[in-house]
Design a protein around this motif. Structure first.
Motif, PDB file in Angstrom:
ATOM      1  N   ARG A   1       0.837  -1.194   0.000  1.00 50.71           N
ATOM      2  CA  ARG A   1       0.000   0.000   0.000  1.00 50.71           C
ATOM      3  C   ARG A   1       0.873   1.245   0.000  1.00 50.71           C
ATOM      4  NH1 ARG A   1      -1.539  -0.269   4.630  1.00 50.71           N
ATOM      5  NH2 ARG A   1      -0.667   1.625   5.535  1.00 50.71           N
TER       6      ARG A   1
ATOM      7  N   GLU B   1      -3.351   3.881  -2.784  1.00 54.16           N
ATOM      8  CA  GLU B   1      -3.272   2.822  -3.779  1.00 54.16           C
ATOM      9  C   GLU B   1      -2.683   1.547  -3.182  1.00 54.16           C
ATOM     10  OE1 GLU B   1      -1.198   4.094  -7.232  1.00 54.16           O
ATOM     11  OE2 GLU B   1      -2.525   5.791  -7.623  1.00 54.16           O
TER      12      GLU B   1
ATOM     13  N   ARG C   1      -1.478  -2.396  -4.402  1.00 56.38           N
ATOM     14  CA  ARG C   1      -1.204  -3.287  -5.530  1.00 56.38           C
ATOM     15  C   ARG C   1      -0.730  -4.638  -5.014  1.00 56.38           C
ATOM     16  NH1 ARG C   1       4.380  -3.425  -6.340  1.00 56.38           N
ATOM     17  NH2 ARG C   1       5.491  -1.730  -5.300  1.00 56.38           N
TER      18      ARG C   1
END
Length: 551
Positions: free
Chosen positions: A67, A71, A73
């Motif tokens: 993180r 955002e 991923r």
């Protein structure tokens, strides 16, 4: 939490970083752990959290996620038979990633203490786990995930932090205020002004404003609280190979032991890309891996190396010794092992300090190599460290200029290394050569001006980075007046102490009874990893002898 299709595709394993445990190994672990069902989206541990549990995937899949701001991923996905975590789990560090169940399944949960017991007690399973964790740490370092350091690469404090995290093998990424347009936007988002930089963004999104090394070490789990009371049997000052060997042997034999290092465990050897002549490792071992294994071995016997902790004073106190450190800590001990090694010598050229950490380095590890991929580089020195650095850097750099002051490459370099250097197509050896000037434009380095010390002819070599390995000076200023030193500041031991001593010292013992010296800091040392380890082990035997005499 919504999981995408990529969260269900298991990450391939070309590096051996994600091995799958056998059925027999899973059965062994099941006896010490607890099976637990998980549902999609369930968080096993969060980014920035110091996990107290170790997880093995039995069925289903688990996504490892990173993180950054708002955002998130997916970094990789683990399926049945794989185990989670990386090196920080063993060393009590906050996690650089979070782990989330990607689909319904079952995990095996073991306490971290049980994992540490397995790593140090089961030679097969322990080596599998440790090897995977070391590779995972290297992959994280290469990816740029981990800590974010935001600051100018020309700031002394930024360079200090970069050196500290690199020496301690912590993953990081530099957001350079002079080069990265997004760095100032990040500062605004964090509510930090430029005059408060450099800042360190921690895995859990905590922010440290221009932290000292000790503050950063506490935040990432490197520095623990030393017990304030009680007399130690032995205090080890310096955690290079000699100091780490002393810690492991002393703690394993029941001596109450503490250990400190001013920068990082591993010492100068920890910055070496590959040690190929160390007994028992026919394919070689990196200095970082040797240090990590040694630190874990010391922890097995109950001793954690405190980093950073620089000794400032040594004073006798009623038959004991009191050692004071830079943070105000004082340790009272019956014996002292001095293993502070030596600090890098710098080129006698003006105004090089601002290049350190950006294109001037005193170590060649993956951290430094990442900064100069595909660029020509120059290495200064004629010893083993310089040779090992040249061979390592030649894997990624198109040209490595090895600059040697003397006329014989084999004078100070091991024969096996001379052969590797001579055979490598991308290494160019320049004998009788000394650096006279670093060519740069205030931001980047473009080359070095060198001189042939026989003909005094000068020439320029293209190089975007300079690696310096020209020896080191002993770190013994804190000992002045308390133990005998030679004219260069190295510690005198054993027969070298001389007739001025009140009694015949033991081998490796200094002019002060009960104070010993091992490794590069000692006068007459061999300057080899194996000899330092041997001296560390030998010193513990001599400590027992000294304590017996005292009793």
């Amino acid at each position: 939490m919504t999981l995408s299709a990529e969260d269900l595709v298991e990450t391939p394993d070309p590096h051996g970083a994600f091995p799958r445990l056998t059925r027999e190994q899973l059965d062994t672990l099941s006896a010490a752990g607890e099976r637990r069902a998980v549902r999609p989206g369930e968080v096993l541990y969060a980014q920035g959290e110091q996990s107290t549990s170790w997880y093995v995937v039995l069925s289903g899949k688990v996504a490892i996620q990173h993180r950054e701001g708002d955002e998130t991923r997916t970094v990789r996905v683990h399926g049945p038979g794989r185990f989670l975590g990386e090196l920080g789990l063993l060393e009590g560090q906050p996690s650089f990633f979070g782990a989330v169940a990607a689909e319904p399944g079952e995990v095996l949960v073991l306490p971290v203490g049980e994992l540490q017991r397995l790593v140090t007690g089961d030679p097969v399973l322990g080596d599998l786990i440790l090897r995977a964790y070391l590779i995972r740490r290297a992959l994280i370092i290469g990816s740029g995930d981990g800590l974010r350091i935001v600051g100018s690469c020309y700031s002394p404090d930024t360079r200090r932090l970069l050196e500290f995290v690199a020496r301690n093998r912590l993953p990081y990424r530099l957001d350079d205020l002079d080069e990265d347009r997004g760095a100032e936007a990040l500062l605004r988002r964090l509510g930090v002004t430029v005059d408060q930089t450099p800042v360190v963004v921690l895995p859990g999104d905590g922010v440290l404003r221009n932290p000292g090394n000790a503050e950063l070490a506490r935040a990432v789990g490197l520095r623990h609280q030393e017990p304030s009371a009680g007399v130690r049997d032995m205090l080890v000052v310096g955690a290079g190979p000699g100091g780490l060997a002393a810690v492991v042997y002393a703690a394993s034999e029941g001596l109450v032991t503490s250990a400190f290092d001013a920068v990082a465990a591993g010492g100068q050897a920890g910055t070496t890309s590959r040690i190929e002549n160390y007994l028992g490792f026919p394919s070689g071992i990196s200095g970082a891996e040797l240090a990590e294994r040694s630190v874990l071995q010391a922890a097995k016997f109950g001793v954690r190396v405190a980093v950073p902790g620089e000794a400032r004073t040594l004073a006798p106190r009623g038959g004991l010794y009191a050692v004071g450190f830079d943070d105000g800590t004082e340790i009272v001990t019956r014996t002292v092992i001095i293993a502070t090694g030596a600090r890098y010598r710098r080129l006698p050229l003006p105004k090089l300090e601002y290049l350190e950490g950006t294109c001037l380095y005193y170590a060649a590890t993956p951290q430094e190599a990442r900064q100069c991929l595909a660029d020509p580089v120059a290495v200064v020195g004629g010893g083993n460290s310089a040779g090992q650095a040249a061979v390592f850097l030649a894997d990624t750099s198109p040209v490595v200029h090895l600059l040697v002051r003397g006329g014989d490459l084999g004078a100070d370099m091991s024969r096996y290394l001379v052969d590797q250097v001579r055979r490598h197509p991308r290494i160019r050896v320049h004998l009788h050569t000394e650096v006279r000037e670093v060519v740069e434009d205030g931001k980047t380095m473009s080359g070095v001006e060198v001189e042939d010390n026989r003909t005094h002819e000068r020439s320029r070599l293209d190089a975007r980075a300079l690696f310096v390995f020209i020896g080191a000076a002993p770190h013994t200023r804190w000992l002045s007046g308390h133990v005998a030193l030679d004219e260069d500041g190295f510690v005198l031991t054993g027969a070298d102490v001389g007739a001025g001593s009140s009694r015949a010292p033991l081998p490796l013992e200094t002019s002060s009874p009960g104070v010993f010296a091992v490794g590069d800091v000692r006068h007459g040392s061999v300057k080899r990893v194996a000899s330092a380890v041997g001296e560390g082990a030998m010193a513990v035997r001599l400590v027992h002898e000294h304590l017996a005499q005292e009793r």
